[in-house]
Design a protein around this motif. Structure first.
Motif, PDB file in Angstrom:
ATOM      1  N   ILE A  49       1.174 -96.370   4.609  1.00 20.30           N
ATOM      2  CA  ILE A  49       1.102 -97.333   5.711  1.00 20.30           C
ATOM      3  C   ILE A  49       1.399 -98.738   5.207  1.00 20.30           C
ATOM      4  CG2 ILE A  49      -0.494 -98.476   7.313  1.00 20.30           C
ATOM      5  CD1 ILE A  49      -1.813 -95.737   7.731  1.00 20.30           C
ATOM      6  N   ILE A  53       4.787-101.025   6.178  1.00 26.07           N
ATOM      7  CA  ILE A  53       4.629-102.333   6.821  1.00 26.07           C
ATOM      8  C   ILE A  53       5.264-103.428   5.978  1.00 26.07           C
ATOM      9  CG2 ILE A  53       2.910-104.079   7.456  1.00 26.07           C
ATOM     10  CD1 ILE A  53       1.158-101.768   8.465  1.00 26.07           C
ATOM     11  N   ASN A  56       9.405-102.854   5.913  1.00 24.48           N
ATOM     12  CA  ASN A  56      10.153-102.948   7.155  1.00 24.48           C
ATOM     13  C   ASN A  56       9.960-104.324   7.784  1.00 24.48           C
ATOM     14  OD1 ASN A  56      11.457-102.575   9.576  1.00 24.48           O
ATOM     15  ND2 ASN A  56      10.451-100.619  10.027  1.00 24.48           N
ATOM     16  N   LEU A  59       8.254-104.794  11.246  1.00 26.48           N
ATOM     17  CA  LEU A  59       6.802-104.622  11.338  1.00 26.48           C
ATOM     18  C   LEU A  59       6.023-105.826  10.822  1.00 26.48           C
ATOM     19  CD1 LEU A  59       6.471-100.894  10.253  1.00 26.48           C
ATOM     20  CD2 LEU A  59       6.364-101.839  12.559  1.00 26.48           C
ATOM     21  N   HIS A  60       6.681-106.933  10.619  1.00 23.92           N
ATOM     22  CA  HIS A  60       5.985-108.133  10.164  1.00 23.92           C
ATOM     23  C   HIS A  60       5.420-108.889  11.364  1.00 23.92           C
ATOM     24  CE1 HIS A  60       8.234-108.289   6.064  1.00 23.92           C
ATOM     25  NE2 HIS A  60       7.450-107.254   6.188  1.00 23.92           N
ATOM     26  N   SER A  61       4.425-108.270  11.984  1.00 23.94           N
ATOM     27  CA  SER A  61       3.736-108.853  13.128  1.00 23.94           C
ATOM     28  C   SER A  61       2.252-108.991  12.776  1.00 23.94           C
ATOM     29  CB  SER A  61       3.918-107.960  14.355  1.00 23.94           C
ATOM     30  OG  SER A  61       3.240-106.741  14.173  1.00 23.94           O
ATOM     31  N   SER A  64       0.443-105.551  12.619  1.00 21.39           N
ATOM     32  CA  SER A  64       0.797-104.788  11.418  1.00 21.39           C
ATOM     33  C   SER A  64       0.123-105.368  10.178  1.00 21.39           C
ATOM     34  CB  SER A  64       2.308-104.780  11.224  1.00 21.39           C
ATOM     35  OG  SER A  64       2.932-104.166  12.311  1.00 21.39           O
ATOM     36  N   LEU A  67      -3.355-104.151  10.362  1.00 22.10           N
ATOM     37  CA  LEU A  67      -3.400-102.720  10.025  1.00 22.10           C
ATOM     38  C   LEU A  67      -3.259-102.484   8.527  1.00 22.10           C
ATOM     39  CD1 LEU A  67      -1.349-101.017  12.871  1.00 22.10           C
ATOM     40  CD2 LEU A  67      -3.768-100.718  12.360  1.00 22.10           C
ATOM     41  N   SER A  68      -2.410-103.266   7.878  1.00 21.42           N
ATOM     42  CA  SER A  68      -2.267-103.096   6.428  1.00 21.42           C
ATOM     43  C   SER A  68      -3.557-103.507   5.710  1.00 21.42           C
ATOM     44  CB  SER A  68      -1.078-103.884   5.905  1.00 21.42           C
ATOM     45  OG  SER A  68      -1.275-105.263   6.095  1.00 21.42           O
ATOM     46  N   SER A  71      -5.932-100.652   6.152  1.00 23.53           N
ATOM     47  CA  SER A  71      -5.584 -99.566   5.229  1.00 23.53           C
ATOM     48  C   SER A  71      -6.062 -99.871   3.809  1.00 23.53           C
ATOM     49  CB  SER A  71      -4.078 -99.330   5.222  1.00 23.53           C
ATOM     50  OG  SER A  71      -3.664 -98.796   6.438  1.00 23.53           O
TER      51      SER A  71
END
Length: 157
Positions: A49, A53, A56, A59-61, A64, A67-68, A71
């Motif tokens: 995950i 993130i 990509n 996915l640099h929001s 995200s 979420l990282s 994780s």
């Protein structure tokens, strides 16, 4: 009085004996295998995950980014707990000092609080995105996201 002092306990052994799964002695290898497989899946899934993130650009929001961090927290939390369980299974019980027990409990509570704070930050992010979409990009910039994550990690300690 007989000279025996019942008010003072002079024992110096301040350890806990963690016996683990005593009813599963014959299945100890199977339980160990299950725990190690689950631990490896948790590590691989969360690292995957984070890598997706980071690699990509789409996915640099803020979500995200949160979420990282969640994780990463999951990796740290399971690494704090599962190896102790595996050690108990291999040695058929371990002795844990009182200080070691307090340290284990402190980190478990700290990581649980961090998870709660991160989930709160994530819900605030979704609130802004849904209820105030025109203000979202001006409020949730990268520096503010870093501040929220840093506050979540440090305030739990």
């Amino acid at each position: 009085m007989t000279g025996i002092n019942f008010l003072h306990n002079n024992s110096q052994d301040q350890t806990f004996l963690l016996l683990g799964f005593q009813g599963l002695c014959s299945y100890r290898f199977l339980v160990f295998t299950i725990f190690i497989i689950v631990y490896i899946f948790i590590l691989c899934g969360n690292v995957l995950i984070i890598l997706v993130i980071v690699s990509n650009g789409l996915l640099h929001s803020p979500m995200s980014f949160f979420l990282s961090n969640l994780s990463l927290l999951e990796i740290v939390c399971t690494t704090e707990i599962i190896p102790v369980i595996l050690h108990i299974l291999v040695r058929n019980g371990i002795r844990l000092s009182l200080f070691g027990c307090f340290v284990q409990l402190f980190f478990l509570g700290t990581f649980s609080a961090t998870e709660s704070f991160l989930l709160t930050v994530m819900s605030y992010d979704r609130y802004l995105a849904i209820c105030r979409p025109l203000h979202y990009s001006s409020v949730m910039h990268f520096r503010f996201c870093c501040y929220l994550v840093l506050t979540s990690w440090t305030s739990s300690f």
